[in-house]
Design an enzyme around this catalytic site. Structure first.
Site, PDB file in Angstrom:
ATOM      1  N   ARG A 175       0.847  -1.256  -0.125  1.00  0.00           N
ATOM      2  CA  ARG A 175       0.102   0.136  -0.021  1.00  0.00           C
ATOM      3  C   ARG A 175       0.875   1.273  -0.083  1.00  0.00           C
ATOM      4  NH1 ARG A 175      -4.731  -1.948   4.266  1.00  0.00           N
ATOM      5  NH2 ARG A 175      -5.808  -3.196   2.975  1.00  0.00           N
ATOM      6  N   LYS A 227     -19.081 -19.217   2.520  1.00  0.00           N
ATOM      7  CA  LYS A 227     -20.555 -19.236   2.703  1.00  0.00           C
ATOM      8  C   LYS A 227     -21.285 -18.363   1.923  1.00  0.00           C
ATOM      9  CE  LYS A 227     -20.328 -19.597   7.929  1.00  0.00           C
ATOM     10  NZ  LYS A 227     -20.586 -18.925   9.357  1.00  0.00           N
ATOM     11  N   GLY A 271      -8.677 -10.464  -0.407  1.00  0.00           N
ATOM     12  CA  GLY A 271      -7.505 -10.980   0.026  1.00  0.00           C
ATOM     13  C   GLY A 271      -7.014 -12.431  -0.225  1.00  0.00           C
ATOM     14  N   GLY A 311     -12.832  -4.486   1.092  1.00  0.00           N
ATOM     15  CA  GLY A 311     -14.422  -4.109   1.306  1.00  0.00           C
ATOM     16  C   GLY A 311     -14.877  -3.428   0.303  1.00  0.00           C
TER      17      GLY A 311
END
Length: 400
Positions: free
Chosen positions: A41, A198, A354, A377
């Site tokens: 980053r 999930k 990720g 996100g």
């Protein structure tokens, strides 16, 4: 998505002598002593800073680090080590300013780092007064932190609302261009790959993508639930039976628009979730009650590779198997190689999340993917079809 960019301002000579505040994402992982353990980053944030400096601006860099308590700065919350390393990467000193809300002494050609913005009271709730204090620091605000674009905070949205000029830095602009190219104006066929443990964590993404794609490939625990919905035996595999109706709705949406979700014909099934567990490759119809599905089989790998080879655009979020364990890495490796080959032939590919970025690195295809998203996100929320607040305000400002 149309936003004003830092590059446009630089090309016009509009940065000369201006106070430029850049919101970067320097939330780099570090050890107990504060040493940075991954500089990705930091390196990605350098071009915006250099562009502003070369344009003759007085530059202030703002970022968050971790999840500090507002109103106090503990040593572990400080950006001191980040500022020191950023200075080394940039090739000039970048002193840290702890007290900056009432103004910063910085001259054209100089750059300073502002202390962790999440330590400021009101940052997370996008406090209006704090937003105006940030805006008063600068003539030009630059958001170059795509990883925080889904958060409506004072340093991402509030300051952009009140700054005299608000624009996107090169990193944010590249993300906007890549995401727009992948989902809003894709080259067809559009293939999306969604993996994960999930369905519940990716249900909104699956529902949104079903409306847009030509092929939707699912993997991991998500695949198990779809297999269950299709009446296939999954043994003791991780699944969410309570979401079968939602899976069927996704399949119905795809069918109604002539799209599809390729189902595996074979899988790798194991007796336990372990690399050394007894495992075998078997027909998808022959999974035993004491087995769990941990990867797709070789026939399915070939089938998926064939689908990807036809793609004009590929969006990848999530592995199709437990690739961290060698016996169950074949599916994700084959997928990675197929995406790289399709990209080599001219397809546009974007990977994000990720686990996905880790798989890209593991299988050595980093230079053969069109774009790798830096925002976990924010990337996921874009795939969900949500408007990213930090991008929305820049679009609003660009419209005057």
């Amino acid at each position: 998505m149309r936003v004003l960019t830092l590059a446009e301002l630089a090309q016009k000579g509009a940065l000369q002598g201006k106070r430029v505040l850049i919101r970067s994402d320097l939330n780099a992982p570090h050890d107990a002593e504060g040493r940075i353990t991954n500089e990705t980053r930091l390196v990605a944030s350098i071009p915006a800073i250099r562009m502003a400096l070369e344009g003759g601006a007085a530059v202030m860099v703002m970022s968050h680090l971790g999840r500090p308590k507002e109103g106090e700065i503990r040593p572990e919350d400080s950006l001191l080590h980040v500022a020191e390393r950023m200075g080394e990467l940039l090739g000039q000193a970048m002193p840290l300013k702890a007290d900056y809300l009432n103004g910063v002494d910085v001259k054209p050609g100089e750059v300073v780092m502002l202390e962790n913005c999440r330590c400021n009271v009101g940052e997370k709730k996008c406090n209006d007064e704090l937003s105006k204090q940030y805006a008063a620091l600068c003539d030009v605000f630059v958001n170059d932190a795509f990883g925080t674009a889904h958060r409506a905070q004072a340093s991402t949205v509030g300051v952009a609302k009140y700054a005299p000029v608000a624009c996107a830095g090169p990193l944010l602009a590249a993300e906007i261009d890549a995401l727009t190219a992948s989902l809003e104006s894709p080259k067809r066929p559009l293939v999306a790959i969604v993996g994960g443990s999930k369905v519940s964590t990716k249900l909104t993404i699956l529902s949104n993508l079903a409306e847009k794609v030509d092929r939707l490939v699912v993997g991991g625990g998500i695949l198990n639930t779809f297999l269950l919905a299709a009446g296939k035996p999954i043994g003791k595999s991780l699944a969410e039976p309570e979401l079968l109706d939602e899976c069927r709705r996704v399949l119905d949406v795809l069918k109604a628009k002539g799209a599809s979700l390729p189902m595996p014909v074979d899988v790798v099934a194991a007796k336990a979730f372990a690399a050394d567990a007894e495992h075998r490759e078997t027909s998808v119809d022959d999974v035993q009650p004491d087995e769990m599905i941990l990867d797709v089989g070789t026939k399915t790998q070939a089938m998926l590779a064939e689908e990807i080879a036809k793609a004009g655009t590929i969006v990848w979020n999530g592995p199709v198997g437990v690739f961290e364990m060698a016996p169950y890495a074949g599916g994700t490796k084959a997928l990675a190689e197929a995406i790289a080959s399709a990209t080599d032939r001219g397809a546009f590919s974007i990977a994000g999340g990720g686990d996905t970025v880790s798989a890209v690195s593991t299988f050595g295809i980093k230079d053969r993917v069109s774009y790798i998203s830096t925002g976990g996100g924010a990337f996921l929320e874009f795939l969900e079809g949500k408007k990213l607040p930090a991008v929305a305000i820049l679009e609003e400002r660009a419209q005057g």
